[in-house]
Design an enzyme around this catalytic site. Structure first.
Site, PDB file in Angstrom:
ATOM      1  N   ASP A  35       0.828  -1.215   0.000  1.00 17.61           N
ATOM      2  CA  ASP A  35       0.000   0.000   0.000  1.00 17.61           C
ATOM      3  C   ASP A  35       0.861   1.262   0.000  1.00 17.61           C
ATOM      4  O   ASP A  35       1.834   1.370   0.757  1.00 17.61           O
ATOM      5  CB  ASP A  35      -0.886   0.032   1.241  1.00 17.61           C
ATOM      6  CG  ASP A  35      -1.952  -1.052   1.242  1.00 17.61           C
ATOM      7  OD1 ASP A  35      -1.679  -2.153   0.738  1.00 17.61           O
ATOM      8  OD2 ASP A  35      -3.043  -0.798   1.782  1.00 17.61           O
ATOM      9  N   ASP A  47      -3.879  -0.121  -3.733  1.00 17.58           N
ATOM     10  CA  ASP A  47      -4.103   0.957  -2.767  1.00 17.58           C
ATOM     11  C   ASP A  47      -3.105   2.094  -2.980  1.00 17.58           C
ATOM     12  O   ASP A  47      -2.262   2.395  -2.130  1.00 17.58           O
ATOM     13  CB  ASP A  47      -4.064   0.432  -1.327  1.00 17.58           C
ATOM     14  CG  ASP A  47      -5.412  -0.137  -0.895  1.00 17.58           C
ATOM     15  OD1 ASP A  47      -6.260  -0.382  -1.769  1.00 17.58           O
ATOM     16  OD2 ASP A  47      -5.609  -0.355   0.317  1.00 17.58           O
ATOM     17  N   ASN A  74      -8.460  -2.512  -2.738  1.00 18.60           N
ATOM     18  CA  ASN A  74      -9.835  -2.163  -2.371  1.00 18.60           C
ATOM     19  C   ASN A  74     -10.105  -0.664  -2.446  1.00 18.60           C
ATOM     20  O   ASN A  74     -11.258  -0.236  -2.542  1.00 18.60           O
ATOM     21  CB  ASN A  74     -10.188  -2.697  -0.980  1.00 18.60           C
ATOM     22  CG  ASN A  74      -9.330  -2.103   0.110  1.00 18.60           C
ATOM     23  OD1 ASN A  74      -8.099  -2.162   0.048  1.00 18.60           O
ATOM     24  ND2 ASN A  74      -9.939  -1.544   1.133  1.00 18.60           N
ATOM     25  N   HIS A  75      -9.056   0.153  -2.435  1.00 18.33           N
ATOM     26  CA  HIS A  75      -9.255   1.599  -2.562  1.00 18.33           C
ATOM     27  C   HIS A  75      -9.320   2.065  -4.006  1.00 18.33           C
ATOM     28  O   HIS A  75      -9.608   3.247  -4.241  1.00 18.33           O
ATOM     29  CB  HIS A  75      -8.166   2.356  -1.807  1.00 18.33           C
ATOM     30  CG  HIS A  75      -8.456   2.494  -0.353  1.00 18.33           C
ATOM     31  ND1 HIS A  75      -8.964   3.641   0.213  1.00 18.33           N
ATOM     32  CD2 HIS A  75      -8.339   1.602   0.655  1.00 18.33           C
ATOM     33  CE1 HIS A  75      -9.136   3.456   1.514  1.00 18.33           C
ATOM     34  NE2 HIS A  75      -8.764   2.224   1.805  1.00 18.33           N
ATOM     35  N   HIS A 125      -3.903  -8.204  -3.772  1.00 21.12           N
ATOM     36  CA  HIS A 125      -3.944  -7.132  -2.780  1.00 21.12           C
ATOM     37  C   HIS A 125      -4.373  -7.632  -1.415  1.00 21.12           C
ATOM     38  O   HIS A 125      -3.719  -7.360  -0.405  1.00 21.12           O
ATOM     39  CB  HIS A 125      -4.884  -6.008  -3.211  1.00 21.12           C
ATOM     40  CG  HIS A 125      -4.983  -4.933  -2.173  1.00 21.12           C
ATOM     41  ND1 HIS A 125      -3.945  -4.060  -1.913  1.00 21.12           N
ATOM     42  CD2 HIS A 125      -5.965  -4.617  -1.283  1.00 21.12           C
ATOM     43  CE1 HIS A 125      -4.292  -3.251  -0.930  1.00 21.12           C
ATOM     44  NE2 HIS A 125      -5.515  -3.568  -0.527  1.00 21.12           N
TER      45      HIS A 125
END
EC number: 3.1.3.16
Length: 368
Positions: free
Chosen positions: A50, A78, A110-111, A161
């Site tokens: 991330d 991310d 997920n972002h 991820h």
């Protein structure tokens, strides 16, 4: 504007014109649409976790890990939200991918989601940096739909991820997912970017539930937690030997689970400019030779906090005021939260789930 000119500006943290962003995003779509959901690459490669808009820390990675194209990089997702330079971070990666397509590999986290970025900083940052309109945010979030889901290194190492899914037993099942869309609330695609390994906190994870699976619903509100038996079965069925993933804050920059079967790589030092954690990149020379290159935050981040902003302004910049800013502040006041870096539940996107769980558990997170 030529790619090298774009890179020169971006390395200086200078914004590109909106018309250039639009053109670059269109070119990248044309490139990414040809890639499978699961890409295959070879060592040597450096794995990055991330980043969350911490642009100067990404430049630090290129200093310690080597510049592109000298080093082959795999980013695990991310790229945006929370940090103050999400636009510059994702734009630099986009241009590097266009300029050196075989040396930069980008997975979806997920972002990389319209819903998440509207609440956790990226949407607001785009508005602030591009005159109050949302077109740049739209161009960039459209790109997110084209990012690949997984990567396999040397035909033996599975990279993703988040984690595994009860809906996925084989790599071939990942290859047929329709990825060209917003991340759904559930299902295989959601699980790949949201799920987490859990080694010590819940021993029942290694006992099957009523469906015969070894998964439990994640406290994040999306995805699952999974234990050793799930990992061993997945690796065995797919002839893999380990999993590299990101998605969870690690105080030391990385964390190893299940005797090395799963490794978390975290690459955002001093997360949110105040967590005090280290970060790492994983330099993989061959399937059996690797090194965790641990580093601390870039000097620019310290100057940013000390000289440019007070704590309240910093918090305003890294979080949408609508998105439970008080709860974020409460988290940072709780010294016990994520003390070992191994557990960090999300601030739940699904408001009904969040309300129910936050009422009984103050250990909330700032959406990893």
């Amino acid at each position: 504007m030529e790619l090298d000119e774009c890179l020169e500006r971006l390395y200086k943290a200078q914004l590109l014109p909106e018309v250039t962003v639009r053109a670059l995003c269109f070119k990248l779509k044309e490139m990414l649409v040809k890639e499978s959901n699961v890409i295959h690459i070879q060592t040597p490669v450096t794995v990055v976790g991330d980043m969350h808009g911490q642009f100067h820390d990404m430049l630090e990675i290129f200093q310690i890990g080597g510049p592109v194209p000298d080093t082959n990089y795999l980013f695990l997702g991310d790229y945006v939200d929370r940090g103050l330079y999400s636009v510059e971070t994702i734009m630099l990666l986009i241009v590097l991918k266009l300029r050196y397509p075989s040396r930069i590999h980008l997975l979806r986290g997920n972002h990389e989601s319209r819903q998440i970025t509207q609440s956790y900083g990226f949407y607001t940052e785009c508005l602030n940096k591009y005159g109050g309109n949302s077109r740049v945010w739209q161009y960039l979030t459209d790109i997110f739909d084209y990012l690949v889901l997984c990567c396999i290194i040397d035909d033996e190492i599975f990279c993703v991820h988040g984690g595994l899914s009860p809906n996925v037993q084989t790599i071939d099942q990942i290859k047929i997912i329709d990825r060209f869309r917003e991340i759904p609330h559930d299902g295989a695609m959601a699980d790949l970017v949201w799920s987490d390994p859990e080694e010590n906190n819940n021993p029942t994870l290694d006992h099957p539930d009523n469906s015969g699976q070894h998964f439990q619903v994640s406290p994040r509100g999306a995805g699952y937690t999974f234990g050793r038996s799930v990992v061993e079965k997945f690796l065995r069925m797919n002839d893999m030997n380990r999993i590299y993933r990101a998605h969870q804050l690690c105080n030391e920059g990385y964390q190893i689970y299940f005797d090395g079967l799963v490794t978390t790589v975290w690459s955002a030092p001093n997360y949110c400019y105040r967590c005090g954690n280290k970060a790492s990149i994983l330099e993989l020379y061959s399937k059996d030779q690797f090194y965790f290159n641990v580093f601390e935050e870039a000097p620019e981040n310290k100057l940013l906090k000390e000289n440019s902003m007070n704590d309240n302004a910093l918090e305003d910049s890294i979080s949408n005021p609508v998105a439970n800013r008080k709860l974020i502040a409460d988290y940072f006041e709780d010294d016990s939260a994520s003390a070992d870096g191994s557990t960090d539940p999300e601030m739940y996107i699904f408001s009904d789930v969040y309300q129910a769980r936050s009422a009984s558990n103050r250990h909330v997170d700032y959406f990893l």
